[in-house]
Scaffold this motif. Structure first.
Motif, PDB file in Angstrom:
ATOM      1  N   GLY A 142       0.587  -1.496  -0.084  1.00 17.15           N
ATOM      2  CA  GLY A 142       0.263  -0.261  -0.087  1.00 17.15           C
ATOM      3  C   GLY A 142       0.962   1.244   0.083  1.00 17.15           C
ATOM      4  O   GLY A 142       0.343   2.707   0.783  1.00 17.15           O
ATOM      5  N   LEU A 143       1.776   1.465  -0.532  1.00 17.45           N
ATOM      6  CA  LEU A 143       2.819   2.449  -0.475  1.00 17.45           C
ATOM      7  C   LEU A 143       2.885   2.897  -2.516  1.00 17.45           C
ATOM      8  O   LEU A 143       2.697   2.014  -3.174  1.00 17.45           O
ATOM      9  N   PRO A 144       3.135   4.220  -2.367  1.00 22.05           N
ATOM     10  CA  PRO A 144       3.084   4.886  -3.514  1.00 22.05           C
ATOM     11  C   PRO A 144       3.987   4.169  -4.745  1.00 22.05           C
ATOM     12  O   PRO A 144       4.984   4.609  -3.570  1.00 22.05           O
ATOM     13  N   GLY A 158       4.402   5.487   9.698  1.00 18.89           N
ATOM     14  CA  GLY A 158       3.176   4.104   8.727  1.00 18.89           C
ATOM     15  C   GLY A 158       4.258   3.340   7.681  1.00 18.89           C
ATOM     16  O   GLY A 158       4.804   2.375   7.230  1.00 18.89           O
ATOM     17  N   MET A 159       4.876   4.835   7.214  1.00 20.95           N
ATOM     18  CA  MET A 159       4.970   4.307   6.001  1.00 20.95           C
ATOM     19  C   MET A 159       6.360   3.362   5.745  1.00 20.95           C
ATOM     20  O   MET A 159       7.011   2.264   5.570  1.00 20.95           O
ATOM     21  N   ARG A 162       5.574  -0.305   6.699  1.00 13.00           N
ATOM     22  CA  ARG A 162       5.630  -0.973   5.564  1.00 13.00           C
ATOM     23  C   ARG A 162       6.945  -1.371   4.524  1.00 13.00           C
ATOM     24  O   ARG A 162       6.228  -2.640   3.982  1.00 13.00           O
ATOM     25  N   GLN A 192      -4.469   0.110   9.153  1.00 11.37           N
ATOM     26  CA  GLN A 192      -3.880  -0.356   8.039  1.00 11.37           C
ATOM     27  C   GLN A 192      -2.936  -1.287   7.631  1.00 11.37           C
ATOM     28  O   GLN A 192      -2.342  -2.311   6.659  1.00 11.37           O
ATOM     29  N   GLU A 195      -4.296  -5.041   7.954  1.00 11.34           N
ATOM     30  CA  GLU A 195      -4.606  -4.951   7.135  1.00 11.34           C
ATOM     31  C   GLU A 195      -3.841  -5.572   5.953  1.00 11.34           C
ATOM     32  O   GLU A 195      -4.188  -6.568   5.015  1.00 11.34           O
TER      33      GLU A 195
ATOM     34  N   SER B  49       0.551   9.414  13.455  1.00 11.56           N
ATOM     35  CA  SER B  49       1.710   9.564  12.853  1.00 11.56           C
ATOM     36  C   SER B  49       1.940  10.453  11.885  1.00 11.56           C
ATOM     37  O   SER B  49       1.872  10.412  10.872  1.00 11.56           O
ATOM     38  N   LYS B 271     -14.545  -1.779   7.802  1.00 14.74           N
ATOM     39  CA  LYS B 271     -14.178  -0.789   7.187  1.00 14.74           C
ATOM     40  C   LYS B 271     -14.142   0.470   6.116  1.00 14.74           C
ATOM     41  O   LYS B 271     -15.150   0.582   5.658  1.00 14.74           O
ATOM     42  N   LEU B 274      -9.923   3.511   4.337  1.00 12.36           N
ATOM     43  CA  LEU B 274      -8.782   4.177   4.903  1.00 12.36           C
ATOM     44  C   LEU B 274      -7.597   4.824   3.843  1.00 12.36           C
ATOM     45  O   LEU B 274      -6.843   4.144   3.500  1.00 12.36           O
ATOM     46  N   ASP B 276      -5.099   6.432   1.730  1.00 14.84           N
ATOM     47  CA  ASP B 276      -3.752   6.523   2.635  1.00 14.84           C
ATOM     48  C   ASP B 276      -3.378   8.038   2.777  1.00 14.84           C
ATOM     49  O   ASP B 276      -3.314   8.998   2.078  1.00 14.84           O
ATOM     50  N   THR B 278      -0.795   9.173   4.861  1.00 18.01           N
ATOM     51  CA  THR B 278       0.465   8.917   5.003  1.00 18.01           C
ATOM     52  C   THR B 278       1.577   9.690   4.257  1.00 18.01           C
ATOM     53  O   THR B 278       2.697  10.345   4.531  1.00 18.01           O
TER      54      THR B 278
END
Ligand SMILES: Nc1ncnc2c1ncn2[C@@H]1O[C@H](COP(=O)(O)OP(=O)(O)OP(=O)(O)O)[C@@H](O)[C@H]1O
Ligand SMILES: Nc1ncnc2c1ncn2[C@@H]1O[C@H](COP(=O)(O)OP(=O)(O)OP(=O)(O)O)[C@@H](O)[C@H]1O
Ligand SMILES: [Mg+2]
Ligand SMILES: [Mg+2]
Lengths: 328, 341
Positions: A142-144, A158-159, A162, A192, A195, B49, B271, B274, B276, B278
């Motif tokens: 789920g990271l760009p 959080g990043m 991940r 997140q 999940e 965060s 859910k 959610l 992103d 960040t």
């Protein structure tokens, strides 16, 4: 084939410190089924991280795996050569270690860190394949895509976490051990990340051992929980069963110490200190703090025993109860 | 009376004029907060965060300089403290850092951290007295001195390391402790113990606390007043009883709804999207930072950032849902706070 992907038998880890031998993990045994989500909770210092490192054979001196067996799909990990173990690590069994996100290399971009992991394991991909695979990994967690070219300090907690998960899964391991992966993250990001981990587990068909201390998070994410105390596995069971009826007095007190949003001052710590691991008390390690200790708890160490299907506890109260029940 | 610490319009922008970052990031946006010398107060800062919590702590400690605004210690800007004032500041304002992995020098035994504190600030006359103080502090955070002293940081578990840092702060008996996620790595029962020892410090020695966390449950247990940050800006502020039990800002509601309940029969609320969150590095916000994730978003939310609306005597919320309430009279968050109980 065995439905257990991982079997741990009588695993014992000792740190040989200046003050003496510190028994951090004391003859613990458990199984992990294919596709299972297992939680490991316990007081700080109870040996959770040590267990995780032992399963990966990452214990460093003065620590030593004293005895026991770890079978990964019938492959005995403790017997492997260092070289072979290096190949198994990450490819078969991977660890997201406690504080991993703080140990990302600060001067390397995310792409470089993943490439390093791949290279370390002798994965031969050409440039394009590698870029594609890294892209896919980032997407999975789920990271760009742009994250690949960032440095750790440019990422939020959080990043970063991940990124660590992406590194852990880069070789599609069958077992993923995550040691406190979300303790530093807020509840929204925590969710997140959990999940993400759950999706990966399902997609890769992997099994997950989640180590943590947050009973709430455990309740929400695992199917079975083991409770550790002073290096011992003191209780194990299905999550609903264990939460609705904790059997070990430590587990019971742990549950009672959970803070609430309803009432201030409701939560209380457990009085007393965790026992010395250098001089383990005779008998049950919890007896000095146990409100229900019996005479024999002071002398006889209780063994983890199955008290009903999928439920075991190491406590004389239950031994005594079941013995009494049998007698009547 | 001059305040112990006064943060005025504190703003921190990262990456401005930096060649690497294309768009700068506002890590903290115009925060004003005062810590009085007395009565001692416990104030919590929560937020996701990356919301600017640690940045705030570092600004207060003078470890990083504000882009706008200032921090004053006993009326003097941190940048203008003379030697004596600086020394006093270092003694009176202590920090427990978030990351116990970073703060230790790996080559010193943990004793060093504690002994250094004692000798730097002359806390003990004799070695034995110093040792007693150390033992006392370690026990009060649930550590066994004989098994903690003499070890190197990597020989302790995560939670043990974190507690050594709390013990160090206890030792120094400062006027203010800034605790940045001091219990994130320890289990509930020990957490209750550590929180109790922090609260006891507050009561017995009149030490104020700024408790920084992402954990609303301990925030609730710990403090009287709470500041909820979202991407560097205050979303909601006030009496913790109200903010936690009847959250007003949609972000606070999301936070509270995401707390994992220790009950397998009550799974996480379904859910929500959610998205992103960040994402890093956005500046010049058009409207409310939370607009993109907000279930209640209105067109006006995207035009101008909402001011803090005073929705009750001891709470204020930066959200247009409450635009019928008067705007908070002052930018000082303290004016909204409930008095210490
Ligand atoms: N390298 C080491 N040398 C000596 N003792 C160690 C070493 N690493 C860990 N220990 C000790 O072993 C015990 C178990 O540590 P471990 O890190 O496994 O605990 P943990 O359950 O993961 O705790 P936490 O929840 O705080 O992370 C602790 O008492 C710790 O102090
Ligand atoms: N030295 C720096 N250079 C560039 N950006 C930074 C720097 N330090 C922090 N940031 C950015 O500022 C924002 C706020 O960071 P901060 O560490 O204050 O967040 P936090 O609320 O403490 O988060 P966490 O809960 O993860 O600790 C983040 O987006 C972060 O990436
Ligand atoms: Mg650990
Ligand atoms: Mg922080």
């Amino acid at each position: 084939m065995n439905s257990n992907i991982l079997q741990v038998r009588d695993l014992r880890v000792i740190y040989y410190t200046r003050q003496g031998a510190l028994r951090a993990v004391n003859d613990i045994s458990f199984d992990l089924q294919v596709g299972e989500r297992l939680g490991l909770v316990g007081e700080s210092g109870s040996g959770k991280s040590t267990t995780a490192q032992a399963l990966m054979r990452l214990i460093k001196p003065p620590g030593k795996i004293e005895s026991g067996q770890v079978l990964l799909n019938d492959l005995s990990l403790l017997g492997l050569s260092d070289e072979r173990m290096r190949q198994v690590r990450l490819a078969e069994i991977a660890l997201v270690s406690q504080g991993a996100m703080n140990s990302l290399n600060p001067v390397a971009r995310v792409r470089g860190q993943i490439e390093d992991a791949l290279r370390d394991h002798g994965v031969k991909l050409n440039r394009r394949e590698r870029a594609e695979w890294i892209g896919e990994l980032l997407q999975r967690v789920g990271l760009p895509q742009t994250a690949a070219d960032m440095y750790p300090h440019e990422l939020s907690g959080g990043m970063k976490q991940r990124v660590c998960i992406a590194i852990a899964i880069c070789l599609k391991p069958k077992v993923i051990i995550a040691d406190e992966p979300t303790s530093a993250l807020d509840v929204v990001v925590q969710r997140q990340v959990m999940e993400t981990l759950e999706t990966l587990r399902a997609e890769l068909g992997a099994s997950v051992i989640l180590i943590g201390h947050d009973m709430g998070l455990m309740a929400q994410t695992v199917a079975r929980v083991g409770v550790m105390y002073a290096g011992d596995l003191v209780e194990m069971g299905g999550v609903e069963d264990l939460f609705s009826e904790p059997l070990h007095p430590y587990t019971r007190l742990l549950m009672a110490s959970l803070p609430s949003l309803e009432q201030k001052e409701a939560a209380r710590g457990i009085p007393g200190l965790a026992p010395s691991l250098l001089n383990r008390p005779e008998g049950c390690p919890f007896h000095p703090r146990c409100p229900e200790a019996l005479d024999r708890c002071l002398v006889v160490e209780p063994k983890l025993q199955t008290v009903r299907p999928n439920r075991s506890v190491a406590c004389h109260l239950h031994g005594a109860l079941s013995a009494a029940r049998e007698a009547s | 009376m001059t305040a112990l610490i006064e943060a005025r319009h504190l703003t921190k922008v990262f990456g401005e004029g930096f060649f690497r970052r294309s768009n700068p990031l506002v890590a903290l946006d115009d925060l004003s907060l005062t810590i009085e010398e007395a009565p001692p107060a416990i104030t919590t800062i929560v937020g996701e965060s990356g919301s600017g919590k640690t940045t705030f702590a570092r600004l207060i400690l003078g470890l990083t300089t504000p882009t706008h605004g200032q921090v004053c210690y006993r009326g003097v800007d941190l940048r203008q403290l003379d030697r004596n004032q600086r020394r006093q500041f270092l003694r009176e304002v202590q920090v427990i850092f978030q990351d116990p992995y970073e703060v230790y020098n790996p080559f010193y035994r943990v004793d060093h951290v504690l002994q250094e504190a004692i000798s730097n600030f002359g806390l003990a006359k004799t070695k034995a007295q110093g040792q007693n103080l150390i033992v006392e502090a370690l026990v009060s955070v649930g550590l066994r001195p004989e098994e903690t002293l003499g070890r190197y940081p990597h020989q302790l578990s995560g939670g043990q390391r974190q507690r050594v840092m709390v013990a160090r702060a206890l030792l120094l008996r400062p006027r203010l402790i800034i605790a940045d996620e001091p219990v994130s790595m320890i289990d509930a029962s020990l957490r209750a113990t550590v929180i109790d020892s922090l609260k006891a410090l507050n009561r017995q020695f009149g030490i104020s606390l700024i408790y920084i966390t992402h954990d609303l449950t301990t925030a609730y247990q710990m403090s009287e007043n709470i500041v909820v940050l979202y991407r560097g800006a205050v979303a909601e502020v006030g009496d913790v009883e109200w903010v936690v039990k009847k959250p007003e800002h949609p972000y606070t509601r999301l936070l509270i709804g995401s707390i994992p309940q220790p009950d397998p029969k009550h799974p996480w609320e379904r859910k929500e999207k959610l998205s992103d969150t960040t994402g890093n590095g956005r500046l010049e916000r058009q409207g409310c930072h939370f607009a993109d994730r907000c279930p209640n978003v209105m067109p006006m939310c995207r035009q101008k950032p909402p001011p803090l609306y005073q929705t009750a005597p001891h709470r204020a919320t930066a959200c247009y849902l409450y635009r019928d309430s008067p705007a908070a009279a002052s930018e000082k968050l303290n004016d909204v706070f409930a008095p210490p109980r």
